[in-house]
Scaffold this motif. Structure first.
Motif, PDB file in Angstrom:
ATOM      1  N   VAL A  22      50.721   8.146  39.707  1.00  0.00           N
ATOM      2  CA  VAL A  22      51.624   8.081  40.842  1.00  0.00           C
ATOM      3  C   VAL A  22      51.444   9.312  41.725  1.00  0.00           C
ATOM      4  N   THR A  23      51.706   9.142  42.994  1.00  0.00           N
ATOM      5  CA  THR A  23      51.860  10.276  43.892  1.00  0.00           C
ATOM      6  C   THR A  23      53.357  10.381  44.148  1.00  0.00           C
ATOM      7  N   GLN A  24      53.942  11.500  43.724  1.00  0.00           N
ATOM      8  CA  GLN A  24      55.385  11.674  43.831  1.00  0.00           C
ATOM      9  C   GLN A  24      55.671  12.941  44.616  1.00  0.00           C
ATOM     10  N   ASN A  25      56.433  12.787  45.684  1.00  0.00           N
ATOM     11  CA  ASN A  25      56.723  13.909  46.579  1.00  0.00           C
ATOM     12  C   ASN A  25      55.437  14.583  47.052  1.00  0.00           C
ATOM     13  N   GLY A  26      54.393  13.772  47.277  1.00  0.00           N
ATOM     14  CA  GLY A  26      53.128  14.268  47.788  1.00  0.00           C
ATOM     15  C   GLY A  26      52.150  14.790  46.754  1.00  0.00           C
ATOM     16  N   ALA A  27      52.561  14.910  45.503  1.00  0.00           N
ATOM     17  CA  ALA A  27      51.682  15.440  44.449  1.00  0.00           C
ATOM     18  C   ALA A  27      51.218  14.309  43.526  1.00  0.00           C
ATOM     19  N   LYS A  28      49.911  14.260  43.290  1.00  0.00           N
ATOM     20  CA  LYS A  28      49.361  13.254  42.365  1.00  0.00           C
ATOM     21  C   LYS A  28      49.623  13.699  40.932  1.00  0.00           C
ATOM     22  N   GLN A  29      49.992  12.726  40.090  1.00  0.00           N
ATOM     23  CA  GLN A  29      50.195  13.036  38.683  1.00  0.00           C
ATOM     24  C   GLN A  29      49.832  11.834  37.829  1.00  0.00           C
ATOM     25  N   VAL A  30      49.472  12.121  36.591  1.00  0.00           N
ATOM     26  CA  VAL A  30      49.176  11.089  35.600  1.00  0.00           C
ATOM     27  C   VAL A  30      49.948  11.453  34.345  1.00  0.00           C
ATOM     28  N   ASP A  31      50.754  10.517  33.878  1.00  0.00           N
ATOM     29  CA  ASP A  31      51.512  10.721  32.644  1.00  0.00           C
ATOM     30  C   ASP A  31      51.034   9.720  31.611  1.00  0.00           C
ATOM     31  N   ASN A  32      50.877  10.178  30.382  1.00  0.00           N
ATOM     32  CA  ASN A  32      50.633   9.254  29.275  1.00  0.00           C
ATOM     33  C   ASN A  32      52.001   8.824  28.775  1.00  0.00           C
ATOM     34  N   ASP A  33      52.275   7.553  28.871  1.00  0.00           N
ATOM     35  CA  ASP A  33      53.586   7.004  28.534  1.00  0.00           C
ATOM     36  C   ASP A  33      53.497   6.052  27.358  1.00  0.00           C
ATOM     37  N   VAL A  34      54.590   5.980  26.621  1.00  0.00           N
ATOM     38  CA  VAL A  34      54.797   4.918  25.642  1.00  0.00           C
ATOM     39  C   VAL A  34      56.161   4.331  25.939  1.00  0.00           C
ATOM     40  N   TRP A  35      56.213   3.023  26.103  1.00  0.00           N
ATOM     41  CA  TRP A  35      57.472   2.312  26.273  1.00  0.00           C
ATOM     42  C   TRP A  35      57.743   1.540  25.002  1.00  0.00           C
ATOM     43  N   VAL A  36      58.947   1.660  24.497  1.00  0.00           N
ATOM     44  CA  VAL A  36      59.378   0.913  23.316  1.00  0.00           C
ATOM     45  C   VAL A  36      60.587   0.093  23.739  1.00  0.00           C
ATOM     46  N   ALA A  37      60.532  -1.209  23.483  1.00  0.00           N
ATOM     47  CA  ALA A  37      61.634  -2.086  23.869  1.00  0.00           C
ATOM     48  C   ALA A  37      62.161  -2.839  22.657  1.00  0.00           C
ATOM     49  N   THR A  38      63.466  -2.935  22.591  1.00  0.00           N
ATOM     50  CA  THR A  38      64.132  -3.798  21.629  1.00  0.00           C
ATOM     51  C   THR A  38      64.530  -5.049  22.399  1.00  0.00           C
ATOM     52  N   VAL A  39      64.098  -6.190  21.883  1.00  0.00           N
ATOM     53  CA  VAL A  39      64.258  -7.455  22.592  1.00  0.00           C
ATOM     54  C   VAL A  39      65.495  -8.187  22.082  1.00  0.00           C
ATOM     55  N   GLY A  40      66.290  -8.653  23.013  1.00  0.00           N
ATOM     56  CA  GLY A  40      67.454  -9.472  22.701  1.00  0.00           C
ATOM     57  C   GLY A  40      67.579 -10.581  23.714  1.00  0.00           C
ATOM     58  N   LYS A  41      67.586 -11.817  23.245  1.00  0.00           N
ATOM     59  CA  LYS A  41      67.720 -12.990  24.114  1.00  0.00           C
ATOM     60  C   LYS A  41      66.669 -13.016  25.216  1.00  0.00           C
ATOM     61  N   GLY A  42      65.454 -12.626  24.870  1.00  0.00           N
ATOM     62  CA  GLY A  42      64.358 -12.706  25.818  1.00  0.00           C
ATOM     63  C   GLY A  42      64.274 -11.583  26.819  1.00  0.00           C
ATOM     64  N   ARG A  43      65.158 -10.593  26.680  1.00  0.00           N
ATOM     65  CA  ARG A  43      65.185  -9.483  27.627  1.00  0.00           C
ATOM     66  C   ARG A  43      65.158  -8.171  26.877  1.00  0.00           C
ATOM     67  N   SER A  44      64.906  -7.116  27.619  1.00  0.00           N
ATOM     68  CA  SER A  44      64.943  -5.785  27.030  1.00  0.00           C
ATOM     69  C   SER A  44      66.384  -5.294  27.008  1.00  0.00           C
ATOM     70  N   ALA A  45      66.902  -5.119  25.801  1.00  0.00           N
ATOM     71  CA  ALA A  45      68.259  -4.615  25.644  1.00  0.00           C
ATOM     72  C   ALA A  45      68.275  -3.092  25.487  1.00  0.00           C
ATOM     73  N   LEU A  46      67.171  -2.566  25.005  1.00  0.00           N
ATOM     74  CA  LEU A  46      67.022  -1.123  24.812  1.00  0.00           C
ATOM     75  C   LEU A  46      65.582  -0.768  25.146  1.00  0.00           C
ATOM     76  N   THR A  47      65.393   0.118  26.085  1.00  0.00           N
ATOM     77  CA  THR A  47      64.047   0.536  26.467  1.00  0.00           C
ATOM     78  C   THR A  47      64.003   2.052  26.480  1.00  0.00           C
ATOM     79  N   LYS A  48      63.003   2.594  25.801  1.00  0.00           N
ATOM     80  CA  LYS A  48      62.805   4.038  25.774  1.00  0.00           C
ATOM     81  C   LYS A  48      61.405   4.343  26.275  1.00  0.00           C
ATOM     82  N   GLU A  49      61.321   5.355  27.106  1.00  0.00           N
ATOM     83  CA  GLU A  49      60.037   5.816  27.604  1.00  0.00           C
ATOM     84  C   GLU A  49      59.788   7.205  27.059  1.00  0.00           C
TER      85      GLU A  49
END
Length: 160
Positions: free
Chosen positions: A131-158
């Motif tokens: 992403v370029t955020q506030n004019g500065a380019k950056q790269v983040d290594n992310d992990v998203w963890v989601a707990t699924v309830g009724k077909g949707r994300s009920a809990l999401t952590k990044e």
């Protein structure tokens, strides 16, 4: 596993989300989410879980509020380093603030990006958020963890 042989959880997911869970997000002008690995077999519970993380990526890469409304529960618990947000409306406001300052957004998932645990209703995806955020380019290594309830994300952590 096909839809007719799916677990009760997957049947609930389909009932709650309809076909939106298995339908690709609207085509963007420019590709913003890249995945180099195998796509799970269409119509399976694993495919629905994988798609949930890919949709999460499209939300942030494309600033897609409609998609966020579809995949987050109303009372979603969403957190990332330094911030915890409770509720879909608060998550939508956070997305709006992010999209005001972030441009050139894209997310890349390597071929081994996903950990899918349908038995316990959890899925994780590891990728690079560019992403370029506030004019500065950056790269983040992310992990998203989601707990699924009724077909949707009920809990999401990044995690960065």
């Amino acid at each position: 596993m096909n839809v007719s042989a799916a677990s009760p959880l997957f049947k609930a997911m389909l009932a709650a989300a309809g076909t939106a869970l298995l339908t690709p997000p609207a085509l963007a002008q420019k590709q913003t989410v890249f995945y180099q690995g195998p796509v799970e077999k269409r119509g399976t519970e694993r495919a629905a879980y994988q798609k949930l993380i890919l949709d999460l990526a499209h939300i942030w890469a494309d600033c897609d509020t409609d998609l966020m409304r579809r995949i987050f529960t109303e009372d979603v618990d969403f957190s990332y380093p330094g911030r915890r947000i409770i509720g879909r409306d608060a998550a939508l406001a956070d997305l709006a603030e992010f999209c005001k300052v972030a441009t050139e957004r894209s997310i890349y998932f390597p071929k081994d990006a996903f950990y899918i645990d349908t038995r316990n209703g959890r899925v994780a995806g590891e990728g690079q958020f560019r992403v370029t955020q506030n004019g500065a380019k950056q790269v983040d290594n992310d992990v998203w963890v989601a707990t699924v309830g009724k077909g949707r994300s009920a809990l999401t952590k990044e995690y960065l």
